[in-house]
Design a protein around this motif. Structure first.
Motif, mmCIF file in Angstrom:
data_model
loop_
_atom_site.group_PDB
_atom_site.id
_atom_site.type_symbol
_atom_site.label_atom_id
_atom_site.label_comp_id
_atom_site.label_asym_id
_atom_site.label_seq_id
_atom_site.Cartn_x
_atom_site.Cartn_y
_atom_site.Cartn_z
ATOM 1 N N TYR A 1 4.347 -5.115 -21.929
ATOM 2 C CA TYR A 1 3.976 -4.428 -21.065
ATOM 3 C C TYR A 1 4.662 -4.593 -19.651
ATOM 4 O O TYR A 1 4.859 -5.833 -19.297
ATOM 5 C CB TYR A 1 2.442 -4.649 -20.773
ATOM 6 C CG TYR A 1 1.569 -3.820 -21.958
ATOM 7 C CD1 TYR A 1 1.697 -4.197 -23.118
ATOM 8 C CD2 TYR A 1 0.657 -2.903 -21.536
ATOM 9 C CE1 TYR A 1 0.748 -3.727 -24.198
ATOM 10 C CE2 TYR A 1 0.041 -2.143 -22.254
ATOM 11 C CZ TYR A 1 -0.035 -2.546 -23.555
ATOM 12 O OH TYR A 1 -0.545 -2.014 -24.553
ATOM 13 N N TYR A 2 5.019 -3.734 -18.977
ATOM 14 C CA TYR A 2 5.819 -3.889 -17.753
ATOM 15 C C TYR A 2 5.326 -3.281 -16.644
ATOM 16 O O TYR A 2 4.443 -2.147 -16.859
ATOM 17 C CB TYR A 2 7.134 -2.973 -18.170
ATOM 18 C CG TYR A 2 8.226 -3.568 -19.000
ATOM 19 C CD1 TYR A 2 8.145 -3.185 -20.459
ATOM 20 C CD2 TYR A 2 9.027 -4.472 -18.669
ATOM 21 C CE1 TYR A 2 9.172 -3.469 -21.147
ATOM 22 C CE2 TYR A 2 10.007 -4.874 -19.696
ATOM 23 C CZ TYR A 2 10.062 -4.574 -21.016
ATOM 24 O OH TYR A 2 10.756 -5.126 -21.813
ATOM 25 N N CYS A 3 5.156 -3.854 -15.478
ATOM 26 C CA CYS A 3 4.808 -3.375 -14.305
ATOM 27 C C CYS A 3 5.829 -2.832 -13.467
ATOM 28 O O CYS A 3 6.939 -3.126 -13.487
ATOM 29 C CB CYS A 3 4.332 -4.415 -13.585
ATOM 30 S SG CYS A 3 3.807 -4.275 -11.849
ATOM 31 N N SER B 1 0.798 -1.142 0.063
ATOM 32 C CA SER B 1 0.156 -0.046 -0.122
ATOM 33 C C SER B 1 0.888 1.214 0.023
ATOM 34 O O SER B 1 0.355 2.377 -0.137
ATOM 35 C CB SER B 1 -0.981 0.067 1.164
ATOM 36 O OG SER B 1 -0.211 -0.058 2.334
ATOM 37 N N THR B 2 2.048 1.159 0.189
ATOM 38 C CA THR B 2 3.157 2.461 0.289
ATOM 39 C C THR B 2 3.685 2.601 -1.374
ATOM 40 O O THR B 2 4.089 3.626 -1.364
ATOM 41 C CB THR B 2 4.262 2.061 1.119
ATOM 42 O OG1 THR B 2 5.091 1.252 0.671
ATOM 43 C CG2 THR B 2 3.659 1.963 2.541
ATOM 44 N N LEU B 3 3.356 1.605 -2.160
ATOM 45 C CA LEU B 3 3.741 1.786 -3.430
ATOM 46 C C LEU B 3 3.000 2.219 -4.516
ATOM 47 O O LEU B 3 1.738 1.993 -4.494
ATOM 48 C CB LEU B 3 4.327 0.621 -4.031
ATOM 49 C CG LEU B 3 5.301 -0.295 -3.177
ATOM 50 C CD1 LEU B 3 5.698 -1.811 -3.787
ATOM 51 C CD2 LEU B 3 6.650 0.487 -3.291
ATOM 52 N N THR B 4 3.595 3.416 -5.200
ATOM 53 C CA THR B 4 2.961 3.787 -6.504
ATOM 54 C C THR B 4 3.128 2.695 -7.462
ATOM 55 O O THR B 4 4.275 2.473 -7.622
ATOM 56 C CB THR B 4 3.247 5.115 -6.817
ATOM 57 O OG1 THR B 4 3.057 6.234 -5.709
ATOM 58 C CG2 THR B 4 2.638 5.420 -8.068
ATOM 59 N N MET B 5 2.265 2.449 -7.997
ATOM 60 C CA MET B 5 2.351 1.226 -9.235
ATOM 61 C C MET B 5 1.954 1.813 -10.599
ATOM 62 O O MET B 5 0.961 2.589 -10.721
ATOM 63 C CB MET B 5 1.271 0.130 -9.019
ATOM 64 C CG MET B 5 1.625 -0.544 -7.511
ATOM 65 S SD MET B 5 2.998 -1.429 -7.287
ATOM 66 C CE MET B 5 2.990 -2.688 -8.581
ATOM 67 N N GLY B 6 2.804 1.475 -11.496
ATOM 68 C CA GLY B 6 2.580 1.982 -12.858
ATOM 69 C C GLY B 6 2.557 0.896 -13.809
ATOM 70 O O GLY B 6 3.336 -0.276 -13.745
ATOM 71 N N TRP B 7 1.938 0.962 -15.036
ATOM 72 C CA TRP B 7 1.933 0.314 -16.219
ATOM 73 C C TRP B 7 2.727 0.839 -17.402
ATOM 74 O O TRP B 7 2.381 1.902 -17.677
ATOM 75 C CB TRP B 7 0.735 -0.389 -16.609
ATOM 76 C CG TRP B 7 0.137 -1.660 -15.937
ATOM 77 C CD1 TRP B 7 -0.716 -1.299 -14.730
ATOM 78 C CD2 TRP B 7 0.510 -2.919 -15.681
ATOM 79 N NE1 TRP B 7 -0.895 -2.498 -14.205
ATOM 80 C CE2 TRP B 7 -0.281 -3.580 -14.922
ATOM 81 C CE3 TRP B 7 1.627 -3.932 -16.631
ATOM 82 C CZ2 TRP B 7 -0.283 -4.919 -14.604
ATOM 83 C CZ3 TRP B 7 1.521 -4.933 -16.226
ATOM 84 C CH2 TRP B 7 0.763 -5.842 -15.305
ATOM 85 N N PHE B 8 3.710 0.440 -17.815
ATOM 86 C CA PHE B 8 4.329 0.991 -18.885
ATOM 87 C C PHE B 8 4.261 -0.007 -20.195
ATOM 88 O O PHE B 8 4.190 -1.203 -19.886
ATOM 89 C CB PHE B 8 5.695 1.324 -18.618
ATOM 90 C CG PHE B 8 6.069 2.411 -17.736
ATOM 91 C CD1 PHE B 8 5.569 2.209 -16.559
ATOM 92 C CD2 PHE B 8 6.274 3.796 -18.172
ATOM 93 C CE1 PHE B 8 5.784 3.250 -15.405
ATOM 94 C CE2 PHE B 8 6.549 4.762 -17.105
ATOM 95 C CZ PHE B 8 6.002 4.560 -15.875
#
Length: 125
Positions: A94-96, A30-37
């Motif tokens: 696609y990368y997480c 929950s402390t992590l910002t998550m992105g998809w690239f």
């Protein structure tokens, strides 16, 4: 350290749907910002979508707005990317990505220190 494992890529026809998953371990999720690239052959790695730690904040790149949805289930340490109305131009790896990134910079690949191995998405016309 954060370990990320993506799944859910594949081959789909134009107009179809796929859901990508990214399972994280190693830090309080929950402390992590998550992105998809995503990265197409010969092109730079571009942001697709980002979600804040609580799930309340999201960002979408213009090409995917209205078609893709990013979500997360913190109890499962997992982030998802639901991709609908897929187009051939959505093809790529696609990368997480994960980090304790500031929201203002979270659209940039350089804001993330932790990356998954990538999953191939191919959309045929």
């Amino acid at each position: 350290q954060v370990q990320l494992v993506e799944s859910g890529g594949g081959l789909v026809q134009s107009g179809g749907s796929l859901r990508l998953s990214c399972a994280a371990s190693g830090r309080t999720f929950s402390t992590l910002t998550m992105g998809w690239f995503r990265q197409a052959p010969g092109k730079e790695r571009d942001v697709v979508a980002v979600i804040g730690g609580s799930g309340d904040s999201t960002y979408y790149a213009n090409p995917v707005k209205g078609r893709f949805t990013i979500s997360r289930v913190n109890a499962k340490n997992t982030v998802y990317l639901q991709m609908n109305s897929l187009k051939p131009e959505d093809t790529g790896v696609y990368y997480c990505a994960a980090d304790q990134a500031y929201w203002d910079t979270s659209r940039r690949a350089a804001a993330y220190n932790y990356w998954g191995q990538g999953t191939q998405v191919t959309v045929s016309s």
